[in-house]
Every structure is written in C-alpha cells, then in structure tokens.
Design a protein around this motif. Sequence first.
Motif, PDB file in Angstrom:
ATOM      1  N   UNK A  26      -2.863   7.189 -15.241  1.00 31.58           N
ATOM      2  CA  UNK A  26      -2.173   7.812 -14.114  1.00 31.58           C
ATOM      3  C   UNK A  26      -2.052   6.817 -12.965  1.00 31.58           C
ATOM      4  N   UNK A  27      -0.837   6.747 -12.374  1.00 28.64           N
ATOM      5  CA  UNK A  27      -0.564   5.852 -11.241  1.00 28.64           C
ATOM      6  C   UNK A  27      -0.894   4.400 -11.562  1.00 28.64           C
ATOM      7  N   UNK A  28      -0.674   4.010 -12.809  1.00 31.19           N
ATOM      8  CA  UNK A  28      -0.979   2.651 -13.224  1.00 31.19           C
ATOM      9  C   UNK A  28       0.235   1.741 -13.229  1.00 31.19           C
ATOM     10  N   UNK A  29       0.004   0.511 -13.658  1.00 32.27           N
ATOM     11  CA  UNK A  29       1.061  -0.475 -13.805  1.00 32.27           C
ATOM     12  C   UNK A  29       0.964  -1.088 -15.197  1.00 32.27           C
ATOM     13  N   UNK A  30       2.022  -1.740 -15.623  1.00 30.46           N
ATOM     14  CA  UNK A  30       2.046  -2.362 -16.937  1.00 30.46           C
ATOM     15  C   UNK A  30       0.972  -3.442 -17.026  1.00 30.46           C
ATOM     16  N   UNK A 163     -10.028   1.638 -10.679  1.00 30.06           N
ATOM     17  CA  UNK A 163     -10.809   2.843 -10.397  1.00 30.06           C
ATOM     18  C   UNK A 163     -12.091   2.441  -9.672  1.00 30.06           C
ATOM     19  N   UNK A 164     -12.777   3.412  -9.111  1.00 32.34           N
ATOM     20  CA  UNK A 164     -14.002   3.165  -8.344  1.00 32.34           C
ATOM     21  C   UNK A 164     -15.172   3.940  -8.941  1.00 32.34           C
ATOM     22  N   UNK A 188     -10.505   7.839  -8.058  1.00 32.38           N
ATOM     23  CA  UNK A 188      -9.501   6.976  -7.449  1.00 32.38           C
ATOM     24  C   UNK A 188      -8.131   7.608  -7.478  1.00 32.38           C
ATOM     25  N   UNK A 189      -7.132   6.839  -7.058  1.00 33.68           N
ATOM     26  CA  UNK A 189      -5.755   7.324  -7.040  1.00 33.68           C
ATOM     27  C   UNK A 189      -5.181   7.417  -8.440  1.00 33.68           C
ATOM     28  N   UNK A 190      -5.822   6.771  -9.391  1.00 34.11           N
ATOM     29  CA  UNK A 190      -5.369   6.822 -10.778  1.00 34.11           C
ATOM     30  C   UNK A 190      -6.546   6.998 -11.704  1.00 34.11           C
ATOM     31  N   UNK A 191      -6.241   7.114 -12.988  1.00 33.75           N
ATOM     32  CA  UNK A 191      -7.284   7.320 -13.976  1.00 33.75           C
ATOM     33  C   UNK A 191      -6.686   7.469 -15.346  1.00 33.75           C
ATOM     34  N   UNK A 192      -7.433   8.067 -16.256  1.00 31.55           N
ATOM     35  CA  UNK A 192      -6.934   8.213 -17.621  1.00 31.55           C
ATOM     36  C   UNK A 192      -6.429   9.625 -17.906  1.00 31.55           C
ATOM     37  N   UNK A 193      -5.724   9.747 -19.046  1.00 25.27           N
ATOM     38  CA  UNK A 193      -5.144  11.035 -19.431  1.00 25.27           C
ATOM     39  C   UNK A 193      -5.052  11.086 -20.951  1.00 25.27           C
ATOM     40  N   UNK A 194      -4.160  11.912 -21.490  1.00 21.87           N
ATOM     41  CA  UNK A 194      -4.026  12.087 -22.935  1.00 21.87           C
ATOM     42  C   UNK A 194      -3.725  10.776 -23.641  1.00 21.87           C
ATOM     43  N   UNK A 195      -4.506  10.462 -24.654  1.00 20.50           N
ATOM     44  CA  UNK A 195      -4.269   9.265 -25.446  1.00 20.50           C
ATOM     45  C   UNK A 195      -5.087   8.067 -25.050  1.00 20.50           C
ATOM     46  N   UNK A 196      -5.919   8.181 -24.008  1.00 25.19           N
ATOM     47  CA  UNK A 196      -6.719   7.051 -23.542  1.00 25.19           C
ATOM     48  C   UNK A 196      -8.168   7.085 -24.019  1.00 25.19           C
ATOM     49  N   UNK A 197      -8.549   8.119 -24.730  1.00 24.02           N
ATOM     50  CA  UNK A 197      -9.911   8.200 -25.252  1.00 24.02           C
ATOM     51  C   UNK A 197     -10.297   6.921 -25.957  1.00 24.02           C
ATOM     52  N   UNK A 198     -11.520   6.498 -25.790  1.00 20.58           N
ATOM     53  CA  UNK A 198     -12.029   5.338 -26.509  1.00 20.58           C
ATOM     54  C   UNK A 198     -11.752   4.008 -25.862  1.00 20.58           C
ATOM     55  N   UNK A 199     -10.889   3.975 -24.846  1.00 24.30           N
ATOM     56  CA  UNK A 199     -10.590   2.725 -24.160  1.00 24.30           C
ATOM     57  C   UNK A 199     -11.765   2.292 -23.291  1.00 24.30           C
ATOM     58  N   UNK A 220      -3.513  14.346 -13.105  1.00 25.47           N
ATOM     59  CA  UNK A 220      -2.807  13.803 -11.937  1.00 25.47           C
ATOM     60  C   UNK A 220      -3.650  13.774 -10.664  1.00 25.47           C
ATOM     61  N   UNK A 221      -4.285  14.894 -10.343  1.00 26.28           N
ATOM     62  CA  UNK A 221      -5.094  14.976  -9.124  1.00 26.28           C
ATOM     63  C   UNK A 221      -6.397  15.720  -9.416  1.00 26.28           C
ATOM     64  N   UNK A 222      -7.254  15.108 -10.224  1.00 29.11           N
ATOM     65  CA  UNK A 222      -8.495  15.790 -10.615  1.00 29.11           C
ATOM     66  C   UNK A 222      -9.437  16.020  -9.441  1.00 29.11           C
ATOM     67  N   UNK A 223     -10.143  17.136  -9.492  1.00 34.79           N
ATOM     68  CA  UNK A 223     -11.100  17.481  -8.448  1.00 34.79           C
ATOM     69  C   UNK A 223     -12.505  16.991  -8.795  1.00 34.79           C
TER      70      UNK A 223
END
Length: 251
Positions: A26-30, A163-164, A188-199, A220-223
């Motif tokens: 989420x909110x990442x770059x290439x 991330x922090x 942080x402002x970004x993080x992981x989502x579906x398909x990122x497990x194991x990274x 997107x905006x986890x609490x």
Amino acid sequence: MIILILLLGAMLPHVTLTGYANVGIINGTKAKSRPYMVSVQKNGQHICGGFLVSKQFVMTAAHCFENGVKLTVVVGAHDLNRRSDHIAVKFYHIHPGYDSAKLLNDIMILQLNKITENRENVKSISIPQKDMNIKANSKCSVAGWGAQKTNGSPSKQLMEVNVTIVDNKKCKKKWDKQTTSRMVCTFGEGGFCQGDSGGPLVCDGTAVGVVSFNEKNNCDKPKVPNVYTRISKFLTWINAILGGVKQDSDY
C-alpha cells in the motif's frame, strides 16, 4: 475458530479476534533492486512472497502452505509478466510449532530441487545471527507483488514501501494481546496487503521478519499495526535445516 480463506488467489490473512481472511503493498513505489525476492506460485499464479536465504532455501510464511498443493518459486523476476523459470519445491519445512488458528510461529522454509544460479538479479539476503530486538521507530521496508488496495488485484510489478517499527508492548495492546515476543510490528503510511504473505521485513539490509497478518479488510488505513514473524526467535530451527544440506558457498 479462525478460518483461512483464499481471496483473489492471494495469500495473506487479515487477523481479528474472531477470524481472518487472506490479504500488496500500500502506498508503495516500484522496487528498484531486491534480488532476494521470490514469487511463490500455485499453478503458475502468484500467491505469496518469499526470499532467498541461501542458494537453495527460500523463507516464507507457514500459512502459504496448502495440503496436496505443489508450489513453485520464481526468482530474479521483479516483473511477473516476463517469462521466468519456475523452480519446484523439494521439501516444505514448516515450523513444528506453527498454529494456523492463532498464526503463531508462522514461518516456513522451502528447499528447492536445485541450486539457484549466481546472477546479478538473484542473490540471498542475510538474516540475524543472534536473537535481537528491533528498536521502536526504526525505519525498515517491505516489498511484494500483492494488491495495492484492499481487495484489489495482485500487482505484476514488485512494489516496496518504507515502514516504522512499533514497540512490542504497544502492538500487543493494539491487538488486544494477540501478538507475542516472537512477532514484530510496523506502522506507517503504507504496508502490506493481499499477496504479500511470506515477504521479508528488511531493516539495514537484513531480513528481520516474515509478513504474517494484518487487520481484516483494511489494508489501506489500518487501525492496528501490521504483524510479522520475528526471524531471530527461530535461529536454532533455521540453522538446523540450512546446515543439514550441503550447499555451495552463498552469494
């Protein structure tokens, strides 16, 4: 009872106290250069991330394993649209203490059926050499081919985001005691989502965590913080597996 659900062909649980569903960056770059990154695939389709810890072993999350399913891995391919060789998995080393209900000890090592070639875009990443705590507020990063929004489609391009690290006590409070000392958390402002497990969670060039779970239906905006398996807590088990197979010297 916590239930594992396959969502959009991407493996990553969002955990709550009552259940979790599978969860991208989420909110990442290439991503520019992450030669250790591995796409773990089922029937030629990406389901999880992973990372090379030697020429013949890939570390990933235990919940990426499915009974009766033969997984393959793709190395050295930031762009999954490009034709790449699939390497079969010879053995699945799932941590003996893995608890699929609570996602405890959510770590697995895939032993490949051949040694990967030493190339500029294929290299292993170091892991901690001893048990260690990661200081709160440390700046780290995570990468993957997962969705870039909640319930979105997987990305064909490897993405990354900074991330922090969150203090473990604060993380446990946020998760209502669901996390343990064998886990590490980030926000942080970004993080992981579906398909990122194991990274990998990477801090100062070292893989210190394995993507495990996050808040259900809210990439997107986890609490609450994102949660990873803390690699340094499993070094005895890891070294026993890696040391049990004769390998050429690592990259």
